[in-house]
Write a protein that holds these residues in place. Structure first.
Motif, PDB file in Angstrom:
ATOM      1  N   GLY A 186      -8.814  -6.574  -0.611  1.00  0.00           N
ATOM      2  CA  GLY A 186      -7.848  -6.658  -1.714  1.00  0.00           C
ATOM      3  C   GLY A 186      -8.575  -6.449  -3.028  1.00  0.00           C
ATOM      4  N   ILE A 187      -7.810  -6.435  -4.107  1.00  0.00           N
ATOM      5  CA  ILE A 187      -8.411  -6.160  -5.414  1.00  0.00           C
ATOM      6  C   ILE A 187      -9.214  -7.353  -5.919  1.00  0.00           C
ATOM      7  CG2 ILE A 187      -7.851  -5.752  -7.854  1.00  0.00           C
ATOM      8  CD1 ILE A 187      -5.500  -4.043  -6.907  1.00  0.00           C
ATOM      9  N   ASN A 188      -8.637  -8.536  -5.723  1.00  0.00           N
ATOM     10  CA  ASN A 188      -9.244  -9.723  -6.329  1.00  0.00           C
ATOM     11  C   ASN A 188     -10.738  -9.917  -6.015  1.00  0.00           C
ATOM     12  OD1 ASN A 188      -7.757 -11.514  -8.077  1.00  0.00           O
ATOM     13  ND2 ASN A 188      -8.816 -13.093  -6.906  1.00  0.00           N
ATOM     14  N   PRO A 189     -11.120  -9.855  -4.721  1.00  0.00           N
ATOM     15  CA  PRO A 189     -12.537 -10.106  -4.437  1.00  0.00           C
ATOM     16  C   PRO A 189     -13.477  -9.034  -4.994  1.00  0.00           C
ATOM     17  CG  PRO A 189     -11.253  -9.881  -2.394  1.00  0.00           C
ATOM     18  CD  PRO A 189     -10.329  -9.617  -3.522  1.00  0.00           C
ATOM     19  N   ASN A 235       0.980  -3.277 -15.953  1.00  0.00           N
ATOM     20  CA  ASN A 235       0.272  -4.534 -16.189  1.00  0.00           C
ATOM     21  C   ASN A 235       1.057  -5.751 -15.675  1.00  0.00           C
ATOM     22  OD1 ASN A 235      -1.690  -6.282 -17.214  1.00  0.00           O
ATOM     23  ND2 ASN A 235      -0.825  -6.309 -19.269  1.00  0.00           N
ATOM     24  N   ASN A 236       0.312  -6.699 -15.167  1.00  0.00           N
ATOM     25  CA  ASN A 236       0.845  -8.018 -14.871  1.00  0.00           C
ATOM     26  C   ASN A 236       0.327  -8.940 -15.975  1.00  0.00           C
ATOM     27  OD1 ASN A 236       1.672 -10.454 -13.805  1.00  0.00           O
ATOM     28  ND2 ASN A 236       0.155 -10.504 -12.175  1.00  0.00           N
ATOM     29  N   PRO A 237       1.116  -9.566 -16.786  1.00  0.00           N
ATOM     30  CA  PRO A 237       2.512  -9.940 -16.594  1.00  0.00           C
ATOM     31  C   PRO A 237       3.548  -9.066 -17.314  1.00  0.00           C
ATOM     32  CG  PRO A 237       1.639 -11.190 -18.409  1.00  0.00           C
ATOM     33  CD  PRO A 237       0.532 -10.275 -17.936  1.00  0.00           C
ATOM     34  N   TYR A 284     -10.139  -0.094 -13.505  1.00  0.00           N
ATOM     35  CA  TYR A 284      -8.705   0.195 -13.574  1.00  0.00           C
ATOM     36  C   TYR A 284      -7.976  -0.462 -12.410  1.00  0.00           C
ATOM     37  CZ  TYR A 284      -4.560   2.973 -14.597  1.00  0.00           C
ATOM     38  OH  TYR A 284      -3.300   3.380 -14.951  1.00  0.00           O
ATOM     39  N   ASP A 285      -7.170  -1.463 -12.719  1.00  0.00           N
ATOM     40  CA  ASP A 285      -6.460  -2.225 -11.691  1.00  0.00           C
ATOM     41  C   ASP A 285      -5.102  -1.569 -11.427  1.00  0.00           C
ATOM     42  OD1 ASP A 285      -4.937  -4.102 -10.271  1.00  0.00           O
ATOM     43  OD2 ASP A 285      -5.910  -5.821 -11.221  1.00  0.00           O
ATOM     44  N   GLY A 286      -4.967  -1.019 -10.217  1.00  0.00           N
ATOM     45  CA  GLY A 286      -3.723  -0.328  -9.855  1.00  0.00           C
ATOM     46  C   GLY A 286      -2.899  -1.116  -8.847  1.00  0.00           C
ATOM     47  N   ALA A 287      -2.891  -2.454  -8.975  1.00  0.00           N
ATOM     48  CA  ALA A 287      -2.188  -3.299  -7.996  1.00  0.00           C
ATOM     49  C   ALA A 287      -0.711  -2.919  -7.838  1.00  0.00           C
ATOM     50  CB  ALA A 287      -2.306  -4.773  -8.398  1.00  0.00           C
ATOM     51  N   TYR A 288      -0.096  -2.419  -8.936  1.00  0.00           N
ATOM     52  CA  TYR A 288       1.354  -2.148  -8.896  1.00  0.00           C
ATOM     53  C   TYR A 288       1.672  -0.659  -8.943  1.00  0.00           C
ATOM     54  CZ  TYR A 288       1.317  -7.102  -9.470  1.00  0.00           C
ATOM     55  OH  TYR A 288       1.065  -8.434  -9.255  1.00  0.00           O
ATOM     56  N   GLU A 289       0.693   0.149  -8.588  1.00  0.00           N
ATOM     57  CA  GLU A 289       0.843   1.620  -8.633  1.00  0.00           C
ATOM     58  C   GLU A 289       2.052   2.114  -7.841  1.00  0.00           C
ATOM     59  OE1 GLU A 289       0.656   4.343  -5.561  1.00  0.00           O
ATOM     60  OE2 GLU A 289      -0.470   2.487  -5.293  1.00  0.00           O
ATOM     61  N   ARG A 347      -7.371  -0.516  -5.819  1.00  0.00           N
ATOM     62  CA  ARG A 347      -6.033  -0.417  -5.228  1.00  0.00           C
ATOM     63  C   ARG A 347      -5.881  -1.457  -4.118  1.00  0.00           C
ATOM     64  NH1 ARG A 347      -3.332   4.810  -4.937  1.00  0.00           N
ATOM     65  NH2 ARG A 347      -3.366   5.694  -7.024  1.00  0.00           N
ATOM     66  N   SER A 348      -4.621  -1.722  -3.756  1.00  0.00           N
ATOM     67  CA  SER A 348      -4.377  -2.773  -2.773  1.00  0.00           C
ATOM     68  C   SER A 348      -3.139  -2.465  -1.942  1.00  0.00           C
ATOM     69  CB  SER A 348      -4.167  -4.080  -3.535  1.00  0.00           C
ATOM     70  OG  SER A 348      -3.830  -5.107  -2.657  1.00  0.00           O
ATOM     71  N   PHE A 349      -3.126  -2.914  -0.700  1.00  0.00           N
ATOM     72  CA  PHE A 349      -1.921  -2.822   0.127  1.00  0.00           C
ATOM     73  C   PHE A 349      -1.045  -4.063  -0.071  1.00  0.00           C
ATOM     74  CE2 PHE A 349      -5.122  -0.172   2.155  1.00  0.00           C
ATOM     75  CZ  PHE A 349      -4.417   0.992   2.406  1.00  0.00           C
ATOM     76  N   SER A 350      -1.508  -5.004  -0.909  1.00  0.00           N
ATOM     77  CA  SER A 350      -0.799  -6.281  -1.084  1.00  0.00           C
ATOM     78  C   SER A 350       0.653  -6.080  -1.464  1.00  0.00           C
ATOM     79  CB  SER A 350      -1.473  -7.123  -2.175  1.00  0.00           C
ATOM     80  OG  SER A 350      -2.602  -7.758  -1.665  1.00  0.00           O
ATOM     81  N   LYS A 351       0.884  -5.360  -2.578  1.00  0.00           N
ATOM     82  CA  LYS A 351       2.246  -5.224  -3.073  1.00  0.00           C
ATOM     83  C   LYS A 351       2.892  -3.958  -2.522  1.00  0.00           C
ATOM     84  CE  LYS A 351       1.534  -8.978  -5.142  1.00  0.00           C
ATOM     85  NZ  LYS A 351       1.067  -9.371  -6.432  1.00  0.00           N
ATOM     86  N   LEU A 399      -2.178 -10.423   4.871  1.00  0.00           N
ATOM     87  CA  LEU A 399      -3.110  -9.732   5.788  1.00  0.00           C
ATOM     88  C   LEU A 399      -4.445  -9.430   5.121  1.00  0.00           C
ATOM     89  CD1 LEU A 399      -1.223  -6.955   7.823  1.00  0.00           C
ATOM     90  CD2 LEU A 399      -2.369  -8.963   8.704  1.00  0.00           C
ATOM     91  N   ARG A 400      -4.414  -9.032   3.856  1.00  0.00           N
ATOM     92  CA  ARG A 400      -5.559  -8.737   2.998  1.00  0.00           C
ATOM     93  C   ARG A 400      -6.209  -7.385   3.295  1.00  0.00           C
ATOM     94  NH1 ARG A 400      -4.599 -10.399  -0.828  1.00  0.00           N
ATOM     95  NH2 ARG A 400      -6.704 -10.352  -1.676  1.00  0.00           N
ATOM     96  N   CYS A 401      -5.860  -6.386   2.520  1.00  0.00           N
ATOM     97  CA  CYS A 401      -6.578  -5.109   2.570  1.00  0.00           C
ATOM     98  C   CYS A 401      -6.344  -4.340   1.260  1.00  0.00           C
ATOM     99  CB  CYS A 401      -6.127  -4.256   3.749  1.00  0.00           C
ATOM    100  SG  CYS A 401      -7.284  -2.916   4.135  1.00  0.00           S
TER     101      CYS A 401
END
Ligand code: PLP
Length: 401
Positions: free
Chosen positions: A101-104, A174-176, A202-207, A233-237, A244-246
């Motif tokens: 995931g992105i966080n770690p 961006n979050n929030p 560059y955080d693309g969590a919500y791409e 990037r993340s599969f989270s959202k 699951l975390r990836c």
């Protein structure tokens, strides 16, 4: 004597979610309309669950057993990412790093860059960037980060700084705030970073929520970003993987500083620090690129966006100013005259049983705003819809006066 890391004492106490939990504890869950959620609400798709289970069963057989995997990820997943997400951008497998995931990843990446560092952050932003830099001792009372001011004309567009920064954290959408940078705005940042020899994380969590044609999904759509930006990037959202975390990091091999290559350093770092992401989870992530699954996932994101759109529309019918909520599941709502973030939180909770998140919890510039999330279940949405329809008819203060 082993001294403990005293940088922890420089962390601001963040009571945000604890305080929300405390304030909402007096109500039963069913009577609240919780629009404060940042986690996913829709269940994992069954073809993805099947792919994960199948991979677990492969591990029960000596011929298909998987032990430690490659530290930077299996080639099958890197290939799927390159083909589906970066087809025209000319990256190679060694530039993709599979993660949990992105966080770690985004909270340790600064370890590759030597200090002292001049850091730039959006305000408001995801708090983990700031807090991980504090723990690492890179920002402290003597070396404070620069916060990008938002201009009046374009609220929450982080304006380009006049000073020279080394490391820049950008999150779009961006979050929030839910606000996304368009091509021109993002190009200005890439040009700034190239000119100042900075690195952009560059955080693309919500791409996957981006629908506007002028909003880039990847920073690499901007010319020469390969020379200054690392994308997370993340599969989270995008696929409901928060449990699951990836995720993955794109670290181009074209970023060189003081005769060192960033990609080679990150490869070394991952080899030392990680034994890879589990094989079943990577198989699940690969399944998200199956054409049928892709369609289902797009529908899932579209339904979150439809819910967000409804809420945004209802809020503007109530005469309230909102930002975001177009390319992201978050709406940043300006509190009515005279209310701080927390005061409006209390008002919505006490008068309407609606839970939001005070914007002040994400940075100083978040004061005077609250965040509403469209990442809600269908049943919460049905209740929210009824509530907002009633509010639009009767006004926000009907029960208050
Ligand atoms: N970045 C942002 C901006 C987020 O909002 C979140 C989660 O809410 C994350 C990163 C964490 O992502 P992950 O689940 O991939 O670690």
């Amino acid at each position: 004597m082993a001294n403990l890391n005293s940088s922890f004492s420089n962390l601001k106490q963040r009571y945000l979610f604890a305080l929300i939990a405390e304030k909402t504890s007096a109500y039963s869950k069913n009577e609240l309309i919780n629009l404060g959620i940042g986690d996913i609400a829709r269940p994992l798709l069954s073809p993805i669950a099947d792919a994960v289970s199948h991979a677990v069963y492969e591990m029960t057989c000596v011929d298909t057993l998987k032990g430690y995997g490659p530290e930077t990820g299996y080639s099958f997943l890197k290939k799927a990412i390159l083909e589906n997400e970066y087809e025209k951008l000319n990256f190679q497998e060694h530039e993709i790093f599979i993660s949990e995931g992105i966080n770690p990843e985004i909270t340790v990446f600064h370890e590759l860059i030597s200090s002292p560092l001049k850091v730039g952050l959006q305000d408001p932003c995801y708090p983990a960037y700031h807090d991980s830099l504090v723990i690492g001792g890179l920002i402290n009372p003597k070396n404070k980060p620069s916060y990008f001011n938002s201009s009046e004309l374009s609220p929450f567009f982080p304006s380009i700084p006049k000073e020279k920064l080394d490391l820049i954290y950008l999150c779009s959408p961006n979050n929030p705030t839910g606000v996304a940078l368009n091509r021109t705005e993002l190009k200005a940042w890439v040009d700034y970073a190239l000119e100042n020899e900075s690195i952009i994380l560059y955080d693309g969590a919500y791409e996957s929520f981006i629908r506007s044609p002028d909003v880039p999904k990847s920073i690499y759509e901007i010319e020469n970003a390969k020379y200054c930006a690392v994308e997370f990037r993340s599969f989270s959202k995008s696929a409901g993987f928060t449990g699951l975390r990836c995720g993955y990091v794109v670290c181009p091999d074209t970023i060189e500083k003081n005769n060192l290559n960033l990609n080679q350093l990150w490869t070394k770092y991952k080899t030392i620090r990680s034994n890879g992401v589990s094989y079943p989870v990577q198989k699940g992530a690969e399944k998200t690129f199956d054409p049928e699954v892709k369609k289902l996932l797009k529908n899932q994101i579209d339904s979150y966006l439809d819910q967000t759109k409804f809420l945004k529309q209802a809020l503007s019918e109530l005469g309230l100013a909102t930002f975001g909520g177009i390319d992201a599941p978050f709406i940043f709502l300006k509190t009515p005259e005279g209310y701080t973030s927390w005061e409006f939180f209390d008002f919505l909770l006490q008068e309407h049983k609606i839970v939001v998140v005070p914007g002040s919890g994400f940075g100083q510039n978040g004061e005077g705003y609250v965040r509403l999330s469209g990442l809600i279940t269908e049943s919460t949405f049905t209740r929210a819809k009824m509530k907002f329809e009633q509010l639009v008819k009767c006004g926000l203060y009907e029960t208050h006066r």
